[in-house]
Design a protein around this motif. Sequence first.
Motif, short mmCIF file in Angstrom:
data_model
loop_
_atom_site.label_atom_id
_atom_site.label_comp_id
_atom_site.label_asym_id
_atom_site.label_seq_id
_atom_site.Cartn_x
_atom_site.Cartn_y
_atom_site.Cartn_z
N UNK A 188 0.82 -1.21 0.00
CA UNK A 188 0.00 0.00 0.00
C UNK A 188 0.86 1.27 0.00
N UNK A 189 1.99 1.20 0.66
CA UNK A 189 2.85 2.40 0.71
C UNK A 189 3.43 2.71 -0.68
N UNK A 190 3.81 1.70 -1.41
CA UNK A 190 4.32 1.92 -2.76
C UNK A 190 3.21 2.48 -3.65
N UNK A 191 1.99 2.01 -3.45
CA UNK A 191 0.85 2.54 -4.20
C UNK A 191 0.71 4.03 -3.95
N UNK A 192 0.82 4.44 -2.69
CA UNK A 192 0.76 5.87 -2.35
C UNK A 192 1.94 6.62 -2.96
N UNK A 193 3.14 6.07 -2.84
CA UNK A 193 4.34 6.73 -3.32
C UNK A 193 4.28 7.03 -4.81
N UNK A 194 3.75 6.10 -5.58
CA UNK A 194 3.65 6.28 -7.01
C UNK A 194 2.47 7.19 -7.38
N UNK A 195 1.35 7.03 -6.71
CA UNK A 195 0.15 7.76 -7.09
C UNK A 195 0.08 9.19 -6.61
N UNK A 196 0.80 9.54 -5.58
CA UNK A 196 0.71 10.89 -5.01
C UNK A 196 1.18 11.97 -5.99
N UNK A 197 1.95 11.57 -6.99
CA UNK A 197 2.46 12.52 -7.97
C UNK A 197 1.40 12.93 -8.99
N UNK A 198 0.31 12.17 -9.04
CA UNK A 198 -0.74 12.39 -10.05
C UNK A 198 -1.91 13.15 -9.40
N UNK A 199 -2.23 14.34 -9.88
CA UNK A 199 -3.32 15.12 -9.28
C UNK A 199 -4.68 14.43 -9.40
N UNK A 200 -4.89 13.68 -10.48
CA UNK A 200 -6.16 12.97 -10.63
C UNK A 200 -6.31 11.91 -9.55
#
Length: 298
Positions: A188-200
């Motif tokens: 889950x942390x990797x999911x956050x780390x990658x997705x936080x860069x995307x505003x959508x």
Amino acid sequence: MLDSVRSTRLRRSTTAAALLTCAALLAGCTSDSGDTSAKSSTAGAKRPAPKPTPTWDPRPDSIASVGDSITRGFDACSVLSDCPEVSWSTGTDMASLAQRLLPDPTRRSWNYAKTGAVVADLPAQLRSATAQRPELVTVMIGANDACQDTVAQMTPAADFRTQFASSLSDLRRALPKTQVYVASVPDLKRLWSEGRKDPVRRQVWKLGICPSMLRDAQSTHERANDRREQVNHRVQEYNAALRDVCAKDVLCRYDGAVHAYRFTGDELSQWDWFHPSKEGQQKLASLAYTEITRRDDA
């Protein structure tokens, strides 16, 4: 008179010697007889033949799946809806595990997973699965135990371990020969780390998706970082419990590859950027197939 006394003594001496000889003979006979009996008993006794160790069958002929929304294909086909047709385990509209392994997947596979399920829901799901007497049961559970509103509401690691162990024990008593595939909890942390860069993605996550990890996705405040690290650590504890409990069962295989896999944007649902898309479900099926068909000596 003297001859009479000597005669009496001689008779007594002879009688005593005879008695001693007889006693010695009897003792010898008893001892030999006992040894012979013991040897005969030992020689005649047969040790029970050891039970053969069950071996893993890479081609089971039936599959039942249990778990949470990932196994139900939630948000993979349409928004806020289950789509079991594309489930990695038993889906019929993709190269799922059932499609790859079974000659008749439609009639020989069952999906008892429930969206929102936590480890405490496993016993009921497994009872339903047990009724079908499948040769393989797939398990994917734990994400919802970690994805709570707050870290305090996450399932304690000790409770998770106990509940999973109890569920597996119940299954084993009911189906001693059924194989079990246990997928690890995704990272889950990797999911956050990658997705936080995307505003959508950040905007979608504000709707309340896995708030313990994804809330305030852009925040780098110490409290936010600490919260995420607590969730990450709890997921690691869940996976350790799944691995350890499974390792005690010769017909159970734990797959840490799911947690290690880096899901791409195309492999995540475009409705929530959290659940696997059809492509993501396909990847989960491939990981499971690799582990289930692996030889024991590999």
